[in-house]
Motif scaffolding. Sequence first.
Motif, PDB file in Angstrom:
ATOM      1  N   SER A  89       0.834  -1.210   0.000  1.00  0.00           N
ATOM      2  CA  SER A  89       0.000   0.000   0.000  1.00  0.00           C
ATOM      3  C   SER A  89       0.861   1.250   0.000  1.00  0.00           C
ATOM      4  O   SER A  89       1.937   1.282   0.595  1.00  0.00           O
ATOM      5  CB  SER A  89      -0.908   0.031   1.236  1.00  0.00           C
ATOM      6  N   LEU A  90       0.349   2.267  -0.657  1.00  0.00           N
ATOM      7  CA  LEU A  90       0.935   3.608  -0.567  1.00  0.00           C
ATOM      8  C   LEU A  90      -0.204   4.592  -0.768  1.00  0.00           C
ATOM      9  O   LEU A  90      -0.612   4.885  -1.887  1.00  0.00           O
ATOM     10  CB  LEU A  90       2.023   3.806  -1.627  1.00  0.00           C
ATOM     11  N   ASP A  91      -0.745   5.094   0.348  1.00  0.00           N
ATOM     12  CA  ASP A  91      -1.927   5.940   0.292  1.00  0.00           C
ATOM     13  C   ASP A  91      -1.607   7.415   0.135  1.00  0.00           C
ATOM     14  O   ASP A  91      -2.479   8.205  -0.223  1.00  0.00           O
ATOM     15  CB  ASP A  91      -2.767   5.761   1.561  1.00  0.00           C
ATOM     16  N   ALA A  92      -0.374   7.790   0.423  1.00  0.00           N
ATOM     17  CA  ALA A  92       0.009   9.199   0.344  1.00  0.00           C
ATOM     18  C   ALA A  92       1.514   9.306   0.179  1.00  0.00           C
ATOM     19  O   ALA A  92       2.255   8.441   0.645  1.00  0.00           O
ATOM     20  CB  ALA A  92      -0.425   9.948   1.604  1.00  0.00           C
ATOM     21  N   VAL A  93       1.968  10.368  -0.484  1.00  0.00           N
ATOM     22  CA  VAL A  93       3.402  10.610  -0.642  1.00  0.00           C
ATOM     23  C   VAL A  93       3.827  11.918   0.017  1.00  0.00           C
ATOM     24  O   VAL A  93       5.009  12.260  -0.003  1.00  0.00           O
ATOM     25  CB  VAL A  93       3.808  10.591  -2.132  1.00  0.00           C
ATOM     26  N   SER A  94       2.897  12.633   0.596  1.00  0.00           N
ATOM     27  CA  SER A  94       3.200  13.831   1.384  1.00  0.00           C
ATOM     28  C   SER A  94       3.147  13.458   2.866  1.00  0.00           C
ATOM     29  O   SER A  94       2.156  12.854   3.306  1.00  0.00           O
ATOM     30  CB  SER A  94       2.182  14.937   1.109  1.00  0.00           C
ATOM     31  N   PRO A  95       4.190  13.768   3.635  1.00  0.00           N
ATOM     32  CA  PRO A  95       4.241  13.337   5.041  1.00  0.00           C
ATOM     33  C   PRO A  95       3.020  13.721   5.863  1.00  0.00           C
ATOM     34  O   PRO A  95       2.527  12.911   6.658  1.00  0.00           O
ATOM     35  CB  PRO A  95       5.506  14.026   5.563  1.00  0.00           C
ATOM     36  N   GLU A  96       2.512  14.935   5.674  1.00  0.00           N
ATOM     37  CA  GLU A  96       1.378  15.365   6.490  1.00  0.00           C
ATOM     38  C   GLU A  96       0.111  14.578   6.157  1.00  0.00           C
ATOM     39  O   GLU A  96      -0.698  14.268   7.041  1.00  0.00           O
ATOM     40  CB  GLU A  96       1.139  16.874   6.331  1.00  0.00           C
ATOM     41  N   ILE A  97      -0.065  14.235   4.891  1.00  0.00           N
ATOM     42  CA  ILE A  97      -1.240  13.459   4.489  1.00  0.00           C
ATOM     43  C   ILE A  97      -1.084  12.002   4.922  1.00  0.00           C
ATOM     44  O   ILE A  97      -2.040  11.361   5.373  1.00  0.00           O
ATOM     45  CB  ILE A  97      -1.486  13.575   2.971  1.00  0.00           C
ATOM     46  N   LEU A 101      -5.980  16.539  -6.427  1.00  0.00           N
ATOM     47  CA  LEU A 101      -5.241  16.295  -7.665  1.00  0.00           C
ATOM     48  C   LEU A 101      -3.757  16.620  -7.487  1.00  0.00           C
ATOM     49  O   LEU A 101      -2.906  16.004  -8.139  1.00  0.00           O
ATOM     50  CB  LEU A 101      -5.852  17.110  -8.806  1.00  0.00           C
ATOM     51  N   GLN A 102      -3.448  17.549  -6.602  1.00  0.00           N
ATOM     52  CA  GLN A 102      -2.050  17.868  -6.312  1.00  0.00           C
ATOM     53  C   GLN A 102      -1.334  16.648  -5.718  1.00  0.00           C
ATOM     54  O   GLN A 102      -0.222  16.300  -6.127  1.00  0.00           O
ATOM     55  CB  GLN A 102      -1.966  19.052  -5.345  1.00  0.00           C
ATOM     56  N   GLU A 103      -1.985  15.984  -4.762  1.00  0.00           N
ATOM     57  CA  GLU A 103      -1.389  14.798  -4.150  1.00  0.00           C
ATOM     58  C   GLU A 103      -1.308  13.649  -5.164  1.00  0.00           C
ATOM     59  O   GLU A 103      -0.318  12.902  -5.186  1.00  0.00           O
ATOM     60  CB  GLU A 103      -2.204  14.361  -2.921  1.00  0.00           C
ATOM     61  N   ILE A 104      -2.314  13.528  -6.003  1.00  0.00           N
ATOM     62  CA  ILE A 104      -2.319  12.459  -7.002  1.00  0.00           C
ATOM     63  C   ILE A 104      -1.178  12.656  -8.004  1.00  0.00           C
ATOM     64  O   ILE A 104      -0.521  11.684  -8.417  1.00  0.00           O
ATOM     65  CB  ILE A 104      -3.677  12.396  -7.728  1.00  0.00           C
ATOM     66  N   LYS A 105      -0.911  13.884  -8.377  1.00  0.00           N
ATOM     67  CA  LYS A 105       0.196  14.143  -9.308  1.00  0.00           C
ATOM     68  C   LYS A 105       1.543  13.824  -8.663  1.00  0.00           C
ATOM     69  O   LYS A 105       2.453  13.309  -9.326  1.00  0.00           O
ATOM     70  CB  LYS A 105       0.138  15.593  -9.787  1.00  0.00           C
ATOM     71  N   ARG A 106       1.667  14.097  -7.372  1.00  0.00           N
ATOM     72  CA  ARG A 106       2.885  13.706  -6.646  1.00  0.00           C
ATOM     73  C   ARG A 106       2.992  12.187  -6.580  1.00  0.00           C
ATOM     74  O   ARG A 106       4.081  11.614  -6.743  1.00  0.00           O
ATOM     75  CB  ARG A 106       2.861  14.282  -5.227  1.00  0.00           C
ATOM     76  N   LEU A 107       1.864  11.538  -6.334  1.00  0.00           N
ATOM     77  CA  LEU A 107       1.834  10.080  -6.288  1.00  0.00           C
ATOM     78  C   LEU A 107       2.267   9.494  -7.627  1.00  0.00           C
ATOM     79  O   LEU A 107       3.010   8.501  -7.668  1.00  0.00           O
ATOM     80  CB  LEU A 107       0.430   9.595  -5.926  1.00  0.00           C
TER      81      LEU A 107
END
Length: 239
Positions: free
Chosen positions: A132-140, A185-191
Amino acid sequence: MKYIYGPVKSRRLGLSLGLSLTPHKTCNLNCLYCQLGETKELVSSRKEYVSIEDILNELRSWIQENPDEAKRLKFITISGSGEPTLNIKIGELISGIRKISISSVAVITNATLLGDSKVRQALCGADLLIPSLDAVSPEIFKKINRPHEGINLEDIIRGLIALRKEFQGKIWLEVMLVKGVNDSLQEIKRLKEIAEKINPDKIQLNSPVRTTAEKGVFPVNKDKLEKIKEILGENCEIV
């Protein structure tokens, strides 16, 4: 059966027999969306929480008692009611399954320990890994997965990238999307950027539909899921 559950007809895995390697909710995450409920006490140490020999003995008995069903199994899936890689003998279990079953072996993991080369090596005997990888931003990541204080997101990502170089089987990267938490969408683009480095065979999008650990956890609507799927590329699917 104490350690075996199923077999179940899985949307992703076909007919699958599950094995649990830990007591209920032995985990290093307390994910908002967990259908098993809240993790009362986060754990970080690896040890033999459940005897691997006991699991293998139970599996042998099940195969002997259900020979026809055993032949139809597509996967024996290591997952259960906690994080399976916390069991330090998971590699021995995979090797043991190989000796007594013709089924492929899948491991479903939250990926938190993949930064450890010993964990990655232990998993290399499997046919399929579903991290699993639900987020790539530490705060999220902290908001949705609520990790043990010793877990570092950068280590997880580095471990996933290393896994692809070391593991010869299939990797299906699972992403659980929760409305208003990790679906921007910002987080998805980072993902997407990170996923390209991990290079999984598939990216599988999911969104909670069952009772979750916390109230007020809602799925992402279908239209947005389709948009996210389009962003993540042709190897992405909604499951």
